[in-house]
Design an enzyme around this catalytic site. Structure first.
Site, PDB file in Angstrom:
ATOM      1  N   LYS A   9      37.865 -11.054  74.159  1.00  0.00           N
ATOM      2  CA  LYS A   9      36.957 -11.493  73.088  1.00  0.00           C
ATOM      3  C   LYS A   9      37.011 -13.017  72.894  1.00  0.00           C
ATOM      4  CE  LYS A   9      37.059  -7.075  70.582  1.00  0.00           C
ATOM      5  NZ  LYS A   9      37.185  -6.431  69.243  1.00  0.00           N
ATOM      6  N   TYR A  49      27.631  -2.590  70.166  1.00  0.00           N
ATOM      7  CA  TYR A  49      28.390  -2.004  69.047  1.00  0.00           C
ATOM      8  C   TYR A  49      27.514  -1.121  68.150  1.00  0.00           C
ATOM      9  CZ  TYR A  49      32.709  -4.587  69.990  1.00  0.00           C
ATOM     10  OH  TYR A  49      33.880  -5.048  70.535  1.00  0.00           O
ATOM     11  N   ASN A 112      40.552  -9.754  67.367  1.00  0.00           N
ATOM     12  CA  ASN A 112      41.700  -8.997  67.893  1.00  0.00           C
ATOM     13  C   ASN A 112      41.800  -9.003  69.426  1.00  0.00           C
ATOM     14  OD1 ASN A 112      39.645  -7.219  68.380  1.00  0.00           O
ATOM     15  ND2 ASN A 112      40.488  -5.530  67.177  1.00  0.00           N
ATOM     16  N   HIS A 115      38.672  -5.808  73.735  1.00  0.00           N
ATOM     17  CA  HIS A 115      38.010  -4.514  73.553  1.00  0.00           C
ATOM     18  C   HIS A 115      38.379  -3.651  74.740  1.00  0.00           C
ATOM     19  CE1 HIS A 115      34.883  -1.433  73.095  1.00  0.00           C
ATOM     20  NE2 HIS A 115      34.745  -1.546  74.407  1.00  0.00           N
ATOM     21  N   GLU A 126      29.574   1.946  78.815  1.00  0.00           N
ATOM     22  CA  GLU A 126      29.849   0.512  78.630  1.00  0.00           C
ATOM     23  C   GLU A 126      29.818  -0.243  79.967  1.00  0.00           C
ATOM     24  OE1 GLU A 126      33.493   0.291  76.365  1.00  0.00           O
ATOM     25  OE2 GLU A 126      32.515   1.070  74.563  1.00  0.00           O
TER      26      GLU A 126
HETATM   27  P1  GDP Z   1      38.969  -0.639  68.745  1.00  0.00           P
HETATM   28  O1  GDP Z   1      38.443   0.515  69.567  1.00  0.00           O
HETATM   29  O2  GDP Z   1      40.474  -0.677  68.669  1.00  0.00           O
HETATM   30  O3  GDP Z   1      38.396  -1.970  69.174  1.00  0.00           O
HETATM   31  O4  GDP Z   1      38.497  -0.401  67.235  1.00  0.00           O
HETATM   32  P2  GDP Z   1      37.143   0.189  66.590  1.00  0.00           P
HETATM   33  O5  GDP Z   1      36.283   0.841  67.624  1.00  0.00           O
HETATM   34  O6  GDP Z   1      37.535   0.971  65.385  1.00  0.00           O
HETATM   35  O7  GDP Z   1      36.402  -1.118  66.038  1.00  0.00           O
HETATM   36  C1  GDP Z   1      35.670  -1.949  66.902  1.00  0.00           C
HETATM   37  C2  GDP Z   1      35.940  -3.384  66.558  1.00  0.00           C
HETATM   38  O8  GDP Z   1      35.411  -3.648  65.262  1.00  0.00           O
HETATM   39  C3  GDP Z   1      37.425  -3.766  66.443  1.00  0.00           C
HETATM   40  O9  GDP Z   1      38.017  -4.078  67.663  1.00  0.00           O
HETATM   41  C4  GDP Z   1      37.365  -4.977  65.540  1.00  0.00           C
HETATM   42  O10 GDP Z   1      37.024  -6.148  66.275  1.00  0.00           O
HETATM   43  C5  GDP Z   1      36.212  -4.636  64.608  1.00  0.00           C
HETATM   44  N1  GDP Z   1      36.716  -4.083  63.341  1.00  0.00           N
HETATM   45  C6  GDP Z   1      37.272  -2.869  63.123  1.00  0.00           C
HETATM   46  N2  GDP Z   1      37.626  -2.716  61.829  1.00  0.00           N
HETATM   47  C7  GDP Z   1      37.254  -3.867  61.207  1.00  0.00           C
HETATM   48  C8  GDP Z   1      37.325  -4.335  59.865  1.00  0.00           C
HETATM   49  O11 GDP Z   1      37.807  -3.646  58.957  1.00  0.00           O
HETATM   50  N3  GDP Z   1      36.831  -5.597  59.621  1.00  0.00           N
HETATM   51  C9  GDP Z   1      36.282  -6.373  60.607  1.00  0.00           C
HETATM   52  N4  GDP Z   1      35.813  -7.594  60.303  1.00  0.00           N
HETATM   53  N5  GDP Z   1      36.208  -5.967  61.889  1.00  0.00           N
HETATM   54  C10 GDP Z   1      36.680  -4.737  62.189  1.00  0.00           C
END
Ligand code: GDP
Length: 137
Positions: A9, A49, A112, A115, A126
């Site tokens: 990222k 997304y 973070n 991905h 994807e």
């Molecule tokens: P991943 O599969 O571990 O990447 O997590 P998810 O699929 O749940 O979420 C996708 C992405 O959305 C995450 O990697 C974060 O970059 C973002 N994200 C998830 N939860 C939050 C949140 O509470 N706040 C914000 N700003 N971004 C979030």
């Protein structure tokens, strides 16, 4: 043998840790079958997304993912989907296990570092989103 999609990222690209993150994959049995550095458009990030479109953080996520270049790659290996998720660590870097990519390189739940596809089915979708067959070697 599985393939999964990885994105380094914008935060990690800005920090200059592309090489360190790729080393985690290669040192743990994941081969890089395809790779490119690209700038996502708002349209790209919204489409990628789309599953999160009703989540409160969708707008912030799209803004963050378009804030700078990303490195997209296809990782290949035995149990590649789960292996990559294990190497990444928990979504929130504060909860990520020591030694994981997010524990070592990420600052916050949105910035973070990486991905990774969360299932084999999503990996296929994807991969097709970013790569054509002739880019996968
Ligand atoms: P991943 O599969 O571990 O990447 O997590 P998810 O699929 O749940 O979420 C996708 C992405 O959305 C995450 O990697 C974060 O970059 C973002 N994200 C998830 N939860 C939050 C949140 O509470 N706040 C914000 N700003 N971004 C979030």
């Amino acid at each position: 043998m599985q393939q999964t999609l990885s994105i380094i990222k914008p935060d990690a690209v800005k920090k200059g840790v592309i090489g360190k993150i790729l080393d985690r994959f290669e040192s743990n049995g994941l081969r890089i079958a395809a790779m490119k550095k690209i700038q996502l458009s708002t349209e790209d990030a919204k489409a990628f997304y789309a599953v999160h479109k009703d989540r409160p953080f969708y707008g912030e996520l799209v803004e963050f993912m378009t804030s700078g270049p990303v490195v997209v790659s296809i990782l290949e290996g035995e149990n590649a989907v789960a292996k990559n998720r294990e190497l990444m660590g928990a979504t929130n870097p504060k909860e990520a296990a020591p030694g994981t990519i997010r524990a070592d390189f990420a600052d916050s739940i949105d910035a973070n570092a990486v991905h990774g596809s969360d299932s084999l089915e999503n990996a296929t979708i994807e991969i097709a989103f970013f790569f054509s067959n002739r880019e996968i070697l």
